[in-house]
Design a protein around this motif. Structure first.
Motif, mmCIF file in Angstrom:
data_model
loop_
_atom_site.group_PDB
_atom_site.id
_atom_site.type_symbol
_atom_site.label_atom_id
_atom_site.label_comp_id
_atom_site.label_asym_id
_atom_site.label_seq_id
_atom_site.Cartn_x
_atom_site.Cartn_y
_atom_site.Cartn_z
ATOM 1 N N ALA A 22 55.755 39.042 65.477
ATOM 2 C CA ALA A 22 55.064 40.219 65.547
ATOM 3 C C ALA A 22 53.634 40.163 65.779
ATOM 4 O O ALA A 22 53.009 41.131 66.123
ATOM 5 C CB ALA A 22 55.027 41.252 64.183
ATOM 6 N N ILE A 23 52.948 38.889 65.525
ATOM 7 C CA ILE A 23 51.807 38.661 65.760
ATOM 8 C C ILE A 23 51.505 37.730 66.943
ATOM 9 O O ILE A 23 51.891 36.711 67.428
ATOM 10 C CB ILE A 23 50.878 37.877 64.765
ATOM 11 C CG1 ILE A 23 51.102 38.678 63.268
ATOM 12 C CG2 ILE A 23 49.440 37.804 64.887
ATOM 13 C CD1 ILE A 23 50.662 38.051 62.212
ATOM 14 N N ASP A 24 51.290 38.502 68.295
ATOM 15 C CA ASP A 24 50.935 37.554 69.499
ATOM 16 C C ASP A 24 50.110 36.518 69.274
ATOM 17 O O ASP A 24 48.819 36.603 69.086
ATOM 18 C CB ASP A 24 50.586 38.610 70.411
ATOM 19 C CG ASP A 24 50.462 38.221 71.911
ATOM 20 O OD1 ASP A 24 51.454 37.228 72.165
ATOM 21 O OD2 ASP A 24 49.877 38.463 72.777
ATOM 22 N N GLY A 25 50.506 35.456 69.581
ATOM 23 C CA GLY A 25 49.791 34.236 69.752
ATOM 24 C C GLY A 25 49.699 33.417 68.366
ATOM 25 O O GLY A 25 48.851 32.704 68.114
ATOM 26 N N TYR A 26 50.219 33.972 67.300
ATOM 27 C CA TYR A 26 50.017 33.478 66.173
ATOM 28 C C TYR A 26 50.303 32.003 65.844
ATOM 29 O O TYR A 26 51.489 31.496 66.663
ATOM 30 C CB TYR A 26 51.143 34.167 64.811
ATOM 31 C CG TYR A 26 51.084 33.774 63.532
ATOM 32 C CD1 TYR A 26 49.817 34.031 62.928
ATOM 33 C CD2 TYR A 26 52.094 32.872 62.852
ATOM 34 C CE1 TYR A 26 49.790 33.772 61.383
ATOM 35 C CE2 TYR A 26 52.038 32.412 61.584
ATOM 36 C CZ TYR A 26 50.784 32.930 60.887
ATOM 37 O OH TYR A 26 50.645 32.463 59.413
ATOM 38 N N GLU A 27 49.672 31.356 65.191
ATOM 39 C CA GLU A 27 49.613 29.998 64.845
ATOM 40 C C GLU A 27 49.504 29.821 63.377
ATOM 41 O O GLU A 27 48.815 30.254 62.770
ATOM 42 C CB GLU A 27 48.686 29.143 65.304
ATOM 43 C CG GLU A 27 48.645 29.344 66.973
ATOM 44 C CD GLU A 27 47.583 28.252 67.717
ATOM 45 O OE1 GLU A 27 47.034 27.805 66.936
ATOM 46 O OE2 GLU A 27 47.673 28.372 68.842
ATOM 47 N N ARG A 28 50.468 29.016 62.640
ATOM 48 C CA ARG A 28 50.573 28.744 61.132
ATOM 49 C C ARG A 28 49.291 28.084 61.008
ATOM 50 O O ARG A 28 48.856 27.153 61.690
ATOM 51 C CB ARG A 28 51.740 27.886 60.911
ATOM 52 C CG ARG A 28 53.063 28.677 61.025
ATOM 53 C CD ARG A 28 54.078 27.780 60.729
ATOM 54 N NE ARG A 28 55.261 28.562 60.742
ATOM 55 C CZ ARG A 28 56.641 27.895 60.481
ATOM 56 N NH1 ARG A 28 56.618 26.600 60.344
ATOM 57 N NH2 ARG A 28 57.887 28.699 60.512
ATOM 58 N N PRO A 29 48.686 28.291 59.693
ATOM 59 C CA PRO A 29 47.452 27.830 59.396
ATOM 60 C C PRO A 29 47.765 26.472 58.809
ATOM 61 O O PRO A 29 48.854 26.077 58.131
ATOM 62 C CB PRO A 29 46.810 28.705 58.155
ATOM 63 C CG PRO A 29 48.203 29.548 57.791
ATOM 64 C CD PRO A 29 49.034 29.698 58.805
ATOM 65 N N ALA A 30 46.754 25.598 58.679
ATOM 66 C CA ALA A 30 46.899 24.294 58.047
ATOM 67 C C ALA A 30 46.942 24.360 56.585
ATOM 68 O O ALA A 30 47.422 23.760 55.859
ATOM 69 C CB ALA A 30 45.858 23.219 58.603
#
Length: 155
Positions: A22-30
């Motif tokens: 649902a979050i366009d371009g989401y990347e998991r945080p380190a």
């Protein structure tokens, strides 16, 4: 509050995947953490022990609470710090609460976020901060909470 209940680890994974999509371009945080900063803490938060600010630090895992927090903060990727008011903190708690229906796993982030909410009531002037690290490498643009979280992850 929702009537939704995630009763199995598979339900948790599906909820995580749905929120991430649902979050366009989401990347998991380190790494990420939510904590309470301000009144009655050390004079400068970057000198305070990390556990005095962040009751729970996540690095390389626990991605359902990460995306819940990202949803509430509007975080997409990279390194950033957000100040949450009581309403947004409660939104994060409510959005993660269906995970409690899965009794196969503990839910330490939810417990920590509730702890922060309880402490906030006793600490006028304190702020709730959510910190996301896009990677674990120090950056000259890091703020005090980002430095504090990086230091805690390294130790």
């Amino acid at each position: 509050m929702t009537d939704e209940r995630w009763t199995t680890p598979e339900d948790l994974a599906a909820a995580r995947a749905r929120l991430e999509a649902a979050i366009d371009g989401y990347e998991r945080p380190a790494a990420y953490a939510l904590g309470l900063a301000g009144r009655e803490r050390a004079a400068t938060e970057d000198r305070a022990p990390a556990e005095d600010v962040f009751p729970r630090i996540n690095s390389g895992g626990n991605f359902l609470p990460a995306v819940v927090l990202a949803t509430v903060c509007g975080h997409v990727r990279g390194t950033a710090t957000y100040v949450l008011d009581q309403q947004r903190l409660q939104q994060a708690i409510d959005l993660l609460a269906p995970a409690e229906a899965c009794t196969d796993l503990d839910h330490p982030n939810l417990a920590a976020w509730r702890q922060v909410r309880a402490e906030l009531a006793d600490r006028p002037g304190a702020q709730v901060v959510a910190v996301f690290l896009g990677d674990l490498e120090p950056s000259p643009t890091d703020g005090p909470y980002e430095r504090l979280l990086r230091s805690a992850v390294r130790s």
